[in-house]
Design a protein around this motif. Sequence first.
Motif, PDB file in Angstrom:
ATOM      1  N   ASN A  77       0.831  -1.199   0.000  1.00  0.00           N
ATOM      2  CA  ASN A  77       0.000   0.000   0.000  1.00  0.00           C
ATOM      3  C   ASN A  77       0.864   1.247   0.000  1.00  0.00           C
ATOM      4  O   ASN A  77       1.811   1.365   0.773  1.00  0.00           O
ATOM      5  CB  ASN A  77      -0.906  -0.013   1.231  1.00  0.00           C
ATOM      6  N   VAL A  78       0.555   2.202  -0.900  1.00  0.00           N
ATOM      7  CA  VAL A  78       1.291   3.459  -1.006  1.00  0.00           C
ATOM      8  C   VAL A  78       0.316   4.609  -0.817  1.00  0.00           C
ATOM      9  O   VAL A  78      -0.697   4.692  -1.509  1.00  0.00           O
ATOM     10  CB  VAL A  78       1.985   3.580  -2.380  1.00  0.00           C
ATOM     11  N   ASP A  79       0.627   5.490   0.133  1.00  0.00           N
ATOM     12  CA  ASP A  79      -0.204   6.672   0.352  1.00  0.00           C
ATOM     13  C   ASP A  79       0.153   7.734  -0.681  1.00  0.00           C
ATOM     14  O   ASP A  79       1.333   8.021  -0.916  1.00  0.00           O
ATOM     15  CB  ASP A  79       0.020   7.232   1.757  1.00  0.00           C
ATOM     16  N   THR A  80      -0.858   8.336  -1.293  1.00  0.00           N
ATOM     17  CA  THR A  80      -0.646   9.386  -2.274  1.00  0.00           C
ATOM     18  C   THR A  80      -1.164  10.717  -1.731  1.00  0.00           C
ATOM     19  O   THR A  80      -1.752  10.782  -0.653  1.00  0.00           O
ATOM     20  CB  THR A  80      -1.362   9.062  -3.597  1.00  0.00           C
ATOM     21  N   PHE A  81      -0.940  11.770  -2.492  1.00  0.00           N
ATOM     22  CA  PHE A  81      -1.421  13.108  -2.115  1.00  0.00           C
ATOM     23  C   PHE A  81      -2.922  13.099  -1.835  1.00  0.00           C
ATOM     24  O   PHE A  81      -3.403  13.743  -0.897  1.00  0.00           O
ATOM     25  CB  PHE A  81      -1.084  14.082  -3.248  1.00  0.00           C
ATOM     26  N   PHE A  82      -3.663  12.334  -2.626  1.00  0.00           N
ATOM     27  CA  PHE A  82      -5.127  12.369  -2.536  1.00  0.00           C
ATOM     28  C   PHE A  82      -5.664  11.525  -1.368  1.00  0.00           C
ATOM     29  O   PHE A  82      -6.804  11.703  -0.970  1.00  0.00           O
ATOM     30  CB  PHE A  82      -5.730  11.893  -3.857  1.00  0.00           C
ATOM     31  N   SER A  83      -4.868  10.611  -0.845  1.00  0.00           N
ATOM     32  CA  SER A  83      -5.311   9.839   0.317  1.00  0.00           C
ATOM     33  C   SER A  83      -4.941  10.516   1.623  1.00  0.00           C
ATOM     34  O   SER A  83      -5.454  10.148   2.683  1.00  0.00           O
ATOM     35  CB  SER A  83      -4.705   8.435   0.274  1.00  0.00           C
ATOM     36  N   THR A  84      -4.057  11.520   1.573  1.00  0.00           N
ATOM     37  CA  THR A  84      -3.629  12.210   2.794  1.00  0.00           C
ATOM     38  C   THR A  84      -4.146  13.646   2.869  1.00  0.00           C
ATOM     39  O   THR A  84      -3.748  14.396   3.752  1.00  0.00           O
ATOM     40  CB  THR A  84      -2.086  12.233   2.869  1.00  0.00           C
ATOM     41  N   MET A  85      -5.018  14.041   1.934  1.00  0.00           N
ATOM     42  CA  MET A  85      -5.574  15.393   1.959  1.00  0.00           C
ATOM     43  C   MET A  85      -6.433  15.598   3.209  1.00  0.00           C
ATOM     44  O   MET A  85      -7.154  14.695   3.637  1.00  0.00           O
ATOM     45  CB  MET A  85      -6.436  15.634   0.709  1.00  0.00           C
ATOM     46  N   GLY A  86      -6.357  16.791   3.760  1.00  0.00           N
ATOM     47  CA  GLY A  86      -7.175  17.080   4.933  1.00  0.00           C
ATOM     48  C   GLY A  86      -8.647  17.231   4.596  1.00  0.00           C
ATOM     49  O   GLY A  86      -9.517  16.903   5.412  1.00  0.00           O
ATOM     50  N   HIS A  87      -8.952  17.716   3.390  1.00  0.00           N
ATOM     51  CA  HIS A  87     -10.345  17.909   2.954  1.00  0.00           C
ATOM     52  C   HIS A  87     -10.472  17.432   1.516  1.00  0.00           C
ATOM     53  O   HIS A  87      -9.655  17.782   0.669  1.00  0.00           O
ATOM     54  CB  HIS A  87     -10.749  19.388   3.064  1.00  0.00           C
ATOM     55  N   LYS A 120       7.604   2.375  -6.242  1.00  0.00           N
ATOM     56  CA  LYS A 120       7.053   1.110  -5.770  1.00  0.00           C
ATOM     57  C   LYS A 120       5.930   0.645  -6.688  1.00  0.00           C
ATOM     58  O   LYS A 120       5.247   1.448  -7.334  1.00  0.00           O
ATOM     59  CB  LYS A 120       6.529   1.263  -4.342  1.00  0.00           C
ATOM     60  N   ALA A 121       5.746  -0.687  -6.700  1.00  0.00           N
ATOM     61  CA  ALA A 121       4.719  -1.253  -7.584  1.00  0.00           C
ATOM     62  C   ALA A 121       3.323  -0.819  -7.183  1.00  0.00           C
ATOM     63  O   ALA A 121       2.426  -0.757  -8.021  1.00  0.00           O
ATOM     64  CB  ALA A 121       4.818  -2.790  -7.570  1.00  0.00           C
ATOM     65  N   GLY A 122       3.134  -0.484  -5.904  1.00  0.00           N
ATOM     66  CA  GLY A 122       1.796  -0.119  -5.437  1.00  0.00           C
ATOM     67  C   GLY A 122       1.408   1.317  -5.706  1.00  0.00           C
ATOM     68  O   GLY A 122       0.274   1.707  -5.410  1.00  0.00           O
ATOM     69  N   PHE A 123       2.324   2.141  -6.256  1.00  0.00           N
ATOM     70  CA  PHE A 123       2.003   3.549  -6.473  1.00  0.00           C
ATOM     71  C   PHE A 123       0.881   3.718  -7.493  1.00  0.00           C
ATOM     72  O   PHE A 123      -0.084   4.447  -7.266  1.00  0.00           O
ATOM     73  CB  PHE A 123       3.249   4.305  -6.941  1.00  0.00           C
ATOM     74  N   SER A 124       1.025   3.055  -8.631  1.00  0.00           N
ATOM     75  CA  SER A 124       0.006   3.186  -9.686  1.00  0.00           C
ATOM     76  C   SER A 124      -1.356   2.717  -9.188  1.00  0.00           C
ATOM     77  O   SER A 124      -2.383   3.358  -9.434  1.00  0.00           O
ATOM     78  CB  SER A 124       0.430   2.387 -10.919  1.00  0.00           C
ATOM     79  N   LYS A 125      -1.357   1.601  -8.462  1.00  0.00           N
ATOM     80  CA  LYS A 125      -2.614   1.084  -7.918  1.00  0.00           C
ATOM     81  C   LYS A 125      -3.208   2.062  -6.895  1.00  0.00           C
ATOM     82  O   LYS A 125      -4.422   2.280  -6.857  1.00  0.00           O
ATOM     83  CB  LYS A 125      -2.368  -0.272  -7.267  1.00  0.00           C
ATOM     84  N   GLY A 126      -2.336   2.688  -6.078  1.00  0.00           N
ATOM     85  CA  GLY A 126      -2.823   3.651  -5.089  1.00  0.00           C
ATOM     86  C   GLY A 126      -3.415   4.892  -5.746  1.00  0.00           C
ATOM     87  O   GLY A 126      -4.425   5.427  -5.283  1.00  0.00           O
ATOM     88  N   MET A 127      -2.802   5.362  -6.834  1.00  0.00           N
ATOM     89  CA  MET A 127      -3.341   6.512  -7.561  1.00  0.00           C
ATOM     90  C   MET A 127      -4.720   6.203  -8.131  1.00  0.00           C
ATOM     91  O   MET A 127      -5.660   7.005  -8.019  1.00  0.00           O
ATOM     92  CB  MET A 127      -2.390   6.919  -8.683  1.00  0.00           C
ATOM     93  N   HIS A 128      -4.862   5.039  -8.766  1.00  0.00           N
ATOM     94  CA  HIS A 128      -6.172   4.649  -9.304  1.00  0.00           C
ATOM     95  C   HIS A 128      -7.197   4.527  -8.180  1.00  0.00           C
ATOM     96  O   HIS A 128      -8.355   4.951  -8.329  1.00  0.00           O
ATOM     97  CB  HIS A 128      -6.058   3.327 -10.057  1.00  0.00           C
ATOM     98  N   ARG A 129      -6.787   3.933  -7.066  1.00  0.00           N
ATOM     99  CA  ARG A 129      -7.706   3.757  -5.931  1.00  0.00           C
ATOM    100  C   ARG A 129      -8.225   5.092  -5.429  1.00  0.00           C
ATOM    101  O   ARG A 129      -9.435   5.254  -5.208  1.00  0.00           O
ATOM    102  CB  ARG A 129      -6.941   3.033  -4.814  1.00  0.00           C
ATOM    103  N   ASP A 130      -7.323   6.078  -5.269  1.00  0.00           N
ATOM    104  CA  ASP A 130      -7.727   7.368  -4.702  1.00  0.00           C
ATOM    105  C   ASP A 130      -8.508   8.225  -5.710  1.00  0.00           C
ATOM    106  O   ASP A 130      -9.517   8.839  -5.362  1.00  0.00           O
ATOM    107  CB  ASP A 130      -6.490   8.126  -4.216  1.00  0.00           C
TER     108      ASP A 130
END
Length: 525
Positions: free
Chosen positions: A313-323, A485-495
């Motif tokens: 699991n990779v945290d992206t900008f969109f998963s850590t946004m405050g709002h 990391k391999a999970g970055f692309s998947k994390g971007m699509h998820r978010d």
Amino acid sequence: MEGVLYKWTNYLSGWQPRWFVLVGGTLSYYDSQEDAWKGCKGSIKMSVCEIQVHSSDNTRVDLIIPGEQYFYLKAINAAERQKWLVALGTAKACLTDNRTKKEKELHENTEALKTKMSELRLYCDLLLQQVHKIKESSPPAASVSDADVEQENIETGTLVKSTCGTFLKTLEECMQIASKTFNSELLPQTPPSSPPVAAIKPDKVKHSNPSSHSITERKKELNNNCRSKAPFEKLSPEEHEKQSELEKPSESSVNVEHTDWEECDDTPAGGSVVKLEGQSEAVSTEEPQAGCSEEKDCDTLQQGVQQQDEEENVDTFFSTMGHRFSDIELEDGSGIPTEPFLESCYAIVPVLDKLGPTVFAPVKIDFVGNIKKINQKYISDPENFTTLQKIVLYEVETNMAQVRNSATEALLWLKRGLKFLKEFLAEVNNGEKNIYAALNNAYGKTLRQYHGWVVRGVFALALRAAPSYEGFAAALVSNEGDQRKAGFSKGMHRDLDVYLPAMENQLAILDAMYEEYSLESDEVV
């Protein structure tokens, strides 16, 4: 200067911490640093107030305009109070600090840029008139000599050439002023409550340290374990070939971290429990056959390790946004709450910084300016302006919707800017690796129709300064190196699969309201 001071409120609440900012000879205070974007709670001009030091409390200072304003303040300690006294006294003596000079320079350069933009528009109109005149000119009469026609063509060409040269020179001056003005020191800082994002840095190869196991080393150890379980096993030529392939070093072994072998007795992804050496089960000494349990266990463990790495699991900008727009709860199905919407707009502003803090500075300033206009309207009557629809309907009823700089006009341009960002992020989410192409496609679908020839040219120059996909991806992770990391692309699509639909739905609601009340405008800037 800025920092926390305690302000006397009343006998019920007593001293309360507030965020104070001294700039341009005015001391303003806010509820907190994070809430500064909502507007100040009060201010006082240093040039007309008296500074009084308390006789017994070495942390207290009073600012008084006799008969008008009283600010009773306390610093955290005596040293902090002394810093504020120096800053306040300097401001009262009409001395400008470094920050004031920068703001003055920013204002002057901005005004100069506006003047140059006006000149550009004038030269553009002049050039178009000359081109139209050439197109509409009638063929020369038979009585006119060829020499006269040639002379007229030379004069017309010289005039057009001169206009083009002046236009290009003015455009170059505009770019020089913009480059000088909108540098990283003069740009507004990223709004509060934005998630921490790593800066764009060149990729570095991180060599594995001796304490960590690479994939190749783990496969070798795994094969050794399998051999130790069946010491008398004879391998076929095909198995020898497979084993040699496993022992070859792989590029993927660089910069990959894995769990220690002591932790491999967990249930793998497939659900089957793998028994390793040292467990209670005895090792079988029977001659192994094709598909034996030891080989299956080894293969299962290898697959589990690979699947664990791929699904990291990779945290992206969109998963850590405050709002986020996806967190907004609509009122009565379609009412867009004003404050959460504006906070979500502020939270997405850093995306413009990732695209280029200098070249996209005018876009960012315009974007943030529209947010502030709407917020000023909201804080004027927060009880009645709880949704964006209520603000717009109020201005429609009071005939203020079409007025320049109204909240309705600001919301119109804000939603256009949001559409541009949404289309760009959708292009990236759909697999576009060329950031310039993604920005250009998004601009063509959204803002281009509202921009004149001059603004389109300036915007085209900004798009060409867009970062590479690798640089943009590096700016969208919380931890440096996560983009590899391999999970970055998947994390971007998820978010983005959650963020973009919610954003699109709210923009569609605003579009429907503007269409219903005929508030859309075809005005070109």
